[in-house]
Design a protein around this motif. Structure first.
Motif, PDB file in Angstrom:
ATOM      1  N   GLY A  78       0.825  -1.200   0.000  1.00 59.90           N
ATOM      2  CA  GLY A  78       0.000   0.000   0.000  1.00 59.90           C
ATOM      3  C   GLY A  78       0.861   1.252   0.000  1.00 59.90           C
TER       4      GLY A  78
ATOM      5  N   ASN B 265      -3.971   1.704   0.869  1.00 61.47           N
ATOM      6  CA  ASN B 265      -3.582   0.897   2.025  1.00 61.47           C
ATOM      7  C   ASN B 265      -3.365  -0.537   1.603  1.00 61.47           C
ATOM      8  OD1 ASN B 265      -3.866   2.806   4.394  1.00 61.47           O
ATOM      9  ND2 ASN B 265      -5.880   3.033   3.460  1.00 61.47           N
TER      10      ASN B 265
ATOM     11  N   GLN C 273      -3.108  -4.666   1.768  1.00 62.97           N
ATOM     12  CA  GLN C 273      -4.119  -5.644   2.180  1.00 62.97           C
ATOM     13  C   GLN C 273      -3.463  -6.951   2.562  1.00 62.97           C
ATOM     14  OE1 GLN C 273      -6.731  -5.980  -1.188  1.00 62.97           O
ATOM     15  NE2 GLN C 273      -7.723  -4.020  -0.801  1.00 62.97           N
TER      16      GLN C 273
END
Length: 105
Positions: free
Chosen positions: A10, A103, A105
């Motif tokens: 991310g 972001n 994961q």
């Protein structure tokens, strides 16, 4: 890097720290209002805007040819924060290949 189904990189977790370490957003460089195409928010406080700025210098189809990677390696750039073949460059390429997520994961 991780295979399919593995963790995805991310911007906030993986790319932003590289940008901050290199001082990309310092005054006179890529700071907000500095007049350059690539700009980072004051104090790197706006992750969404900073990611969008980076994405304008990313080539999804050929990540290793992205200006975000090639320009800092050029002779006209004062520093080379992620030289070709470096771990930092590999991180940026992996982030692009993972889908340029905000972001991980």
């Amino acid at each position: 890097g991780p295979g399919p189904g593995g963790p995805k990189l991310g911007y906030v977790q993986d790319v932003k720290p590289l940008v901050m370490m290199a001082g990309c957003g310092n005054a006179g460089c890529h700071n907000a209002g500095g007049g350059r195409q690539l700009q980072f928010s004051a104090g790197y406080s706006d992750d969404n805007a900073d990611r969008q700025s980076v994405l304008s210098h990313v080539t999804i189809a050929t990540p290793n040819q992205s200006a975000f990677l090639t320009r800092p390696s050029g002779v006209s750039h004062p520093v080379s924060p992620w030289p070709t073949g470096s771990a930092q460059a590999a991180t940026v390429i992996q982030w692009i290949n993972d889908g340029t997520l905000l972001n991980g994961q």
